[in-house]
Write a protein that holds these residues in place. Sequence first.
Motif: not given
Length: 378
Positions: A101, A103, A106-107, A109-111, A116, A170
């Motif tokens: 979750s 920041k 999320k750069v 990979h977003t999904e 959730e 990452y």
Amino acid sequence: MELPPLKSDKEISQRWLEEMLARKIGCAVGVKFWSVRLPEGREGFLSEVAFVEIQYEEEIDRKDESCQLVFKFLPHDSDLQSFMAKGGLAEREVEFYKFISSKEFKVIHTELPVPEVYFADYSEDAITLVLRDLNQDKYSSVIVRDGSTLDQTKTALRAMAIIHGAGYLYLCQYGKQNNLATLAAEFRNDFYDQFFLPNLNTLVEMYKGTSLADIFKALIPLTKEIRSTSHRNPFLETVVHGDLWAGQLLYSHDQQAVSVIDWQFCHLDNPVSDLMSMFFMSTDPWVLENHLPEILEDYWKTFCKVLEKGDGDKIIQGLEQLAANVEDMWMYGFMFLAVSLHDFLNGDNISRDRLDGAMTFLERRGVFSKFLAEFGDK
């Protein structure tokens, strides 16, 4: 308002729900109605679960909304709590959800193929995870006693390839500090022997009078060497699930997609460890005998696609290296099966045919004989 983790569903309150939703949505909300439903039986070995339905109103547009959530808490059983504390399992699951979750992630990979997350936190004596209830999306568990099919196995490992690829990117960009500090800490897996040793003795009894019984006897003093298989055979390092099998997977109604749950054993390791876990705790051994190259190619294609979207230059291994590493890691797969044996037998999650098939698969590949030749004199 401080939002502490809860010890059980009895501590859920309207105020707690309103603050949790406000943080998730980004605006104040008013809860109009909420209900709690407990499962008829244990939903998970290491947690207590409650299903919560909430009807609420957002203060910005006064529009009525609703959501169906799953709350996870520490198990009530004191022995299981001690087991989790020894392995740092509650912290790992919470930190996994905080990590994906973040920041920074999320750069990358977003999904991801995981539920959730609405809330994740823990304290010394409590853990609360609040996740979207995927039952409303017609996702469900599919456990086959005789083993997961080829398609089920490929679907599961494609999902893990996305997570493995994103985790690897990452690590390449940010390293192990900050968001990954907890997962990067040494995994205290010596507590596996709490299950490993008794289950090896069970295997000795189950296969009494056969050559396998002698093999299992010889393996009893070598659990440390079996557990260190992954460290002796590095491939790539990324975020792994650590306990991947059909019971940790929720399949879509057409079984073309999967969501991976229960991340208590999450840590940084060789991604092949998750393949081994799935192969020996779930996959039909016939599938491995006849379709292993196809499964590995399918997994690797997905892994590489994730990396190509991020930074293709980070791909430093190939399919041949993956296949070679799999051959070096079979004893790790045996470990997963042995450690889970009592739970699988008691839960009727494995047939004797599948167990026999897994052992035959390992014998045919000379896995036991090779391992004992290397470590049997210790």
